[in-house]
Design a protein around this motif. Structure first.
Motif, PDB file in Angstrom:
ATOM      1  N   HIS A  32      42.809  32.794  35.344  1.00 14.30           N
ATOM      2  CA  HIS A  32      43.110  33.730  36.385  1.00 14.30           C
ATOM      3  C   HIS A  32      42.227  33.831  37.692  1.00 14.30           C
ATOM      4  O   HIS A  32      41.742  34.582  38.182  1.00 14.30           O
ATOM      5  CB  HIS A  32      42.443  35.315  35.607  1.00 14.30           C
ATOM      6  CG  HIS A  32      43.615  35.674  34.520  1.00 14.30           C
ATOM      7  ND1 HIS A  32      43.256  34.935  33.188  1.00 14.30           N
ATOM      8  CD2 HIS A  32      44.866  36.300  34.312  1.00 14.30           C
ATOM      9  CE1 HIS A  32      43.922  35.507  32.296  1.00 14.30           C
ATOM     10  NE2 HIS A  32      45.266  36.216  33.142  1.00 14.30           N
ATOM     11  N   HIS A  36      45.923  31.059  40.739  1.00 14.47           N
ATOM     12  CA  HIS A  36      47.075  31.752  40.133  1.00 14.47           C
ATOM     13  C   HIS A  36      47.446  32.882  41.013  1.00 14.47           C
ATOM     14  O   HIS A  36      48.784  33.044  41.084  1.00 14.47           O
ATOM     15  CB  HIS A  36      46.335  32.653  38.622  1.00 14.47           C
ATOM     16  CG  HIS A  36      47.078  33.488  38.197  1.00 14.47           C
ATOM     17  ND1 HIS A  36      48.485  33.342  37.618  1.00 14.47           N
ATOM     18  CD2 HIS A  36      46.834  34.855  38.089  1.00 14.47           C
ATOM     19  CE1 HIS A  36      49.039  34.496  37.024  1.00 14.47           C
ATOM     20  NE2 HIS A  36      47.904  35.388  37.457  1.00 14.47           N
ATOM     21  N   HIS A  66      46.853  42.061  41.636  1.00 15.26           N
ATOM     22  CA  HIS A  66      47.483  42.655  40.105  1.00 15.26           C
ATOM     23  C   HIS A  66      46.544  42.256  39.088  1.00 15.26           C
ATOM     24  O   HIS A  66      46.542  42.602  38.029  1.00 15.26           O
ATOM     25  CB  HIS A  66      48.772  41.923  39.794  1.00 15.26           C
ATOM     26  CG  HIS A  66      48.731  40.209  39.329  1.00 15.26           C
ATOM     27  ND1 HIS A  66      48.641  39.342  40.314  1.00 15.26           N
ATOM     28  CD2 HIS A  66      48.783  39.822  38.088  1.00 15.26           C
ATOM     29  CE1 HIS A  66      48.572  38.211  39.670  1.00 15.26           C
ATOM     30  NE2 HIS A  66      48.752  38.376  38.320  1.00 15.26           N
ATOM     31  N   ASP A  67      45.534  41.336  39.355  1.00 17.49           N
ATOM     32  CA  ASP A  67      44.504  40.853  38.351  1.00 17.49           C
ATOM     33  C   ASP A  67      42.975  41.294  38.632  1.00 17.49           C
ATOM     34  O   ASP A  67      42.101  40.986  37.853  1.00 17.49           O
ATOM     35  CB  ASP A  67      44.558  39.337  38.155  1.00 17.49           C
ATOM     36  CG  ASP A  67      45.651  38.835  37.056  1.00 17.49           C
ATOM     37  OD1 ASP A  67      45.960  39.687  36.334  1.00 17.49           O
ATOM     38  OD2 ASP A  67      45.922  37.787  37.085  1.00 17.49           O
ATOM     39  N   ASP A 126      54.555  36.937  38.161  1.00 21.49           N
ATOM     40  CA  ASP A 126      53.354  36.880  37.431  1.00 21.49           C
ATOM     41  C   ASP A 126      53.768  36.058  35.864  1.00 21.49           C
ATOM     42  O   ASP A 126      52.942  34.963  35.512  1.00 21.49           O
ATOM     43  CB  ASP A 126      52.464  38.244  36.904  1.00 21.49           C
ATOM     44  CG  ASP A 126      51.315  38.009  36.118  1.00 21.49           C
ATOM     45  OD1 ASP A 126      50.698  36.813  36.441  1.00 21.49           O
ATOM     46  OD2 ASP A 126      50.881  38.759  35.420  1.00 21.49           O
TER      47      ASP A 126
HETATM   48 NI    NI Z   1      48.256  37.250  36.509  1.00 17.30          NI
END
Ligand code: NI
Length: 203
Positions: A32, A36, A66-67, A126
């Motif tokens: 992650h 990524h 998003h992470d 994703d």
């Molecule tokens: Ni992700």
């Protein structure tokens, strides 16, 4: 921010958000990482370019963030990290809510289809990064980082990776997923072949 597909997002905002995301994920070694995030961003822009009437700015910001509150990586509540980045970049309140809703709806573990096309695009972007050669690399990186055996990582193919192709929301992502899915199957076939040939050897 604008809703016009053809206008590119304010570059200054893009750079600011990227730098802040980098601070959260720069030391990540379980797949992650910032690379990524960059691939998900690229996937999302590619899908969005093929779809009319979607808010590209919301898609880009959601992809980049998003992470940063992923439960596997951080112990935050109510999208604390994403919110602090967006507030510091002076993004409007209603946009922040929209982006947080998207982020909360994209995770595979939540097992739901995002309500908006923007969310569906980010989820596809994703998921594309979880299959193909990159997906395989990330699966073993994640496994190694979390003390899982190689066999655990192979089982993850069956629990998640092989299911992703049929879960894509957009036609563009379905097309992209096709080849990556075939590569997963090819990898598993070779994995089995090499394992079996070892066991069949006469010693
Ligand atoms: Ni992700």
């Amino acid at each position: 921010m604008n809703k016009d597909m053809n206008k590119v997002m304010n570059k200054e905002l893009l750079v600011k958000v990227c730098l802040r995301v980098n601070n959260f994920l720069k030391n990540n070694t379980d797949g992650h990482d910032v690379a990524h995030i960059y691939r998900v961003y690229q996937n999302a822009v590619y899908i969005a370019d093929n779809i009319e009437n979607c808010d590209k700015d919301v898609i880009i910001l959601s992809a980049l963030l998003h992470d940063v509150d992923d439960y596997k990586l951080f112990h935050t509540k109510n999208n604390e990290n994403a919110r602090s980045i967006l507030i510091s970049c002076e993004v409007e309140k209603d946009k922040i809510e929209e982006i947080c809703n998207i982020i909360n709806s994209v995770s595979f573990s939540k097992n739901k289809k995002p309500a908006t096309i923007e969310g569906q695009i980010v989820q596809d972007a994703d998921r594309l990064d979880a299959i193909g050669a990159i997906g395989i690399g990330r699966t073993f990186a994640y496994g190694g980082c979390h003390k899982r055996t190689l066999q655990d990582s192979i089982e993850h193919f069956f629990k998640k990776l092989l299911r992703l192709k049929s879960l894509m929301n957009t036609d563009v992502a379905k097309d992209l997923a096709e080849e990556r899915h075939l590569f997963l199957l090819k990898f598993l076939e070779e994995w089995n072949l090499e394992n079996n040939s070892l066991f069949n050897q006469e010693i």
